[in-house]
Motif scaffolding. Sequence first.
Motif, PDB file in Angstrom:
ATOM      1  N   ASP A 275       7.140   4.367   4.756  1.00  0.00           N
ATOM      2  CA  ASP A 275       6.979   3.959   3.609  1.00  0.00           C
ATOM      3  C   ASP A 275       7.632   4.313   1.912  1.00  0.00           C
ATOM      4  N   HIS A 276       8.549   3.237   1.809  1.00  0.00           N
ATOM      5  CA  HIS A 276       9.597   4.184   0.700  1.00  0.00           C
ATOM      6  C   HIS A 276       8.717   4.045  -0.338  1.00  0.00           C
ATOM      7  N   THR A 277       7.091   3.420  -0.872  1.00  0.00           N
ATOM      8  CA  THR A 277       6.604   3.923  -2.025  1.00  0.00           C
ATOM      9  C   THR A 277       6.147   5.174  -1.748  1.00  0.00           C
ATOM     10  N   SER A 278       6.831   6.188  -0.567  1.00  0.00           N
ATOM     11  CA  SER A 278       5.220   7.198  -0.686  1.00  0.00           C
ATOM     12  C   SER A 278       6.610   8.865  -1.216  1.00  0.00           C
ATOM     13  N   PHE A 279       5.790   9.048  -2.038  1.00  0.00           N
ATOM     14  CA  PHE A 279       6.628  10.477  -2.100  1.00  0.00           C
ATOM     15  C   PHE A 279       6.665  11.580  -1.051  1.00  0.00           C
ATOM     16  N   ILE A 280       6.159  11.081   0.425  1.00  0.00           N
ATOM     17  CA  ILE A 280       6.317  11.777   1.292  1.00  0.00           C
ATOM     18  C   ILE A 280       6.585  11.127   2.959  1.00  0.00           C
ATOM     19  N   LYS A 281       7.572   9.951   2.652  1.00  0.00           N
ATOM     20  CA  LYS A 281       7.925   9.403   3.599  1.00  0.00           C
ATOM     21  C   LYS A 281       8.645  10.076   4.380  1.00  0.00           C
ATOM     22  N   ASP A 282       9.567  11.399   4.690  1.00  0.00           N
ATOM     23  CA  ASP A 282      10.031  11.659   5.390  1.00  0.00           C
ATOM     24  C   ASP A 282       9.214  12.462   6.192  1.00  0.00           C
TER      25      ASP A 282
ATOM     26  N   SER B 192       0.871  -1.821  -0.037  1.00  0.00           N
ATOM     27  CA  SER B 192      -0.013   0.161   0.215  1.00  0.00           C
ATOM     28  C   SER B 192       0.955   1.186   0.095  1.00  0.00           C
ATOM     29  N   SER B 193       0.762   1.853  -0.854  1.00  0.00           N
ATOM     30  CA  SER B 193       1.424   3.669  -1.020  1.00  0.00           C
ATOM     31  C   SER B 193       0.552   5.011  -0.549  1.00  0.00           C
ATOM     32  N   SER B 194       1.027   4.895   1.227  1.00  0.00           N
ATOM     33  CA  SER B 194       0.364   5.753   1.090  1.00  0.00           C
ATOM     34  C   SER B 194       0.382   7.514   0.886  1.00  0.00           C
ATOM     35  N   PHE B 195      -0.202   8.198   1.408  1.00  0.00           N
ATOM     36  CA  PHE B 195      -0.149   9.708   0.942  1.00  0.00           C
ATOM     37  C   PHE B 195      -1.001  10.647   1.971  1.00  0.00           C
ATOM     38  N   GLY B 196      -0.441  10.074   3.633  1.00  0.00           N
ATOM     39  CA  GLY B 196      -1.202  10.529   4.652  1.00  0.00           C
ATOM     40  C   GLY B 196      -1.873   9.345   5.132  1.00  0.00           C
TER      41      GLY B 196
END
Length: 694
Positions: free
Chosen positions: A670-677, A85-89
């Motif tokens: 989540d490494h797949t997320s644009f906003i992991k940091d 699953s790719s998260s964005f929040g």
Amino acid sequence: MTDQFRAKLRLALPFALSGLGTGAVWAQTDDQVHQPLEEVVVTGQLQKSLAETALPVSVLSDEQLRQQQSTNLGDTLKNIAGVHSSSFGSGVGRPIIRGQTGNRVRVLQGSLGTLDASSVSPDHANGISPLAAERVEVVRGPATLLYGNGAIGGVINVIDNRIASEPLSPRAVFDISHNSNNQQNTGALLLEQPWQNWNWHLDGSRYSADDSDIPVPANPEQADEYRGVLENSDREGDSITLGSSYLTENGYLGLAVSRYTTNYGLPEGLHEHADAEAEEADVRIDLEQTRYEFKAGRDLNGLFNSLEASLAYTDYQHRELEVTSATTEVGTQIANQGFDSRFTLSHNPLAGWQGVVGLQLQQREFGATGEEGYILPTDIASAGLFAVESLDIAQWTIELGARLEHNQTELHQGCKQSSNTTSASASLLRPVSQQSSAWVSASWSERAATEEELYSNIDPASCSHFPGEALVTHAATGFIELGNPELDRETSQNLELGWRRHQGLWTAEVNLYYNQINNYIYAANSDQADAPELFNLVADSDTLLYYSQADAHFYGAELSATGHLYELTSHHLDWRLQGDWVRAQLDSGSNVPRLAPARLGTELAWVGERWTVSLDASHVFSQTHTAPGETNTDGYTLVGAYADYHFLPNGQEWTLYLRGNNLLDEEVRDHTSFIKDAAPAPGIGVEVGLRVTL
């Protein structure tokens, strides 16, 4: 033992012990444990059992689905081998299958496309509520033959009874739950009632959650605190569906209408705006979707034995809001309206061959307007013909398929691309024993470029990029994305080997795959793009991405196994092992961006007549195979527990359940997320709920 670990252990123990003290999966009889032998895979179109199909397919239903259900699709499916699953929040969880996501994963509602905007951007949620699902089928690997151009990663089909083709049994289900991490309250309702030749179906859900608690401070103001709060990660949503079907002696027809809304925040610090006031605004997405469905089926005599027709019209829109203490402004509005339809004919055996032929038609209009309107209104249309045939010879099952599709994508007032795509597949399945089978499959799949890949920041009059000062930043990713109207078709050549043990005291499945994708489309930075002169359009080239093409290859492995370790008359101890691994590289040698890392997990479940208790742990390995501009991501270990107990008063079923998540309070990026940091996953939490079935 460090002080930090002791603190995590003190947090975890109460939840773990409470889970071990109650029970976690409803008791299964021995027949239920081996149910996969009878499980029919609807998404395969030939509707074979798991034992008979060469598809790498996973099915979530009944108690297993109830245990994993979430308010978003990615979180519901993320424990399936090969699916992440790719998260964005907290408000977004887009499924990833074998390293592919977005427009390479086809999400279906009752075998028809959802027609939302989730494939366009990582901050867009799927327009579907998993809370009403009766069953979810996940087909991994190329599935373009049956469900359209683009499903190179796989297909997810969410199935319910909104238009039932068989008589329903009277049923009422009520479910309420509370999550301690973000104080989320969730409620769901399902009512089904037959009346003469009619089936009636009503379902609805509602959830509301505060900001998520996270294991680390989220910003400098929280630096002295051990834990933090992910600001602007609160969310709420609701859904309602009303459906009915009329059954005849040799068929059925039905209608359904559904409404889905959600409002969720995008974590702070991700969007840049032109003025100081806007920089302090919370950015939220307010999503609304209305869907109308028609389905009909009829038994036939002669060459063809059945006809199925399905059509759905979807009206989707979401507004990206900029919220301050004084104002709420609409920054961007994205709309996607259109229909998807399928017509299939199943035929009687011809020289031993049996199968399905079909037609799929889709037409929709997509567009973004407002401050971040980087894709102007676009018309998309497709028409596809497909056929799948199966033949049993001795102990071998041969399955062949082919699809021809025409696609057209056109910006209003000009700039049009048309393409014809071809897909074909072949598979061989052979029983190894009465309890297991092995297969090999090969496929050729073509995918036409999509609207965001073709026309992001494209002027329809000239069919070229806007001038530098007019380029629009896609705030969700923080990049200016440049489409490429000259993109060619992707071509995927996939080879897969599989083995499945489908019956007995233990079951298992192993898949090995290799996928060569020529003309792979990806968003390239200045170090990767094949048109470096475009990066002179802006002063800071690091803020620009260009949809480029290069040959790429994906390969990986998946494993899942479940077995009885110990069994008494009414109790048994089950053990589960699961893992997946995928690598993906451009042929130039660089890695594909945001690739899901390898993982390995295990679970123990003690099952009784009315209760079960389970404890699970999974390790997600660090990701060091990064693309240019990416950073490595540390691995982590997730520990969870689940328990439930079933009361059966007067023929009713009351189920009290308890679920513990991230019991070690791990910091999860989540490494797949644009906003992991900027947005770690939620920390430790417990969910308690009650489900009543009448």
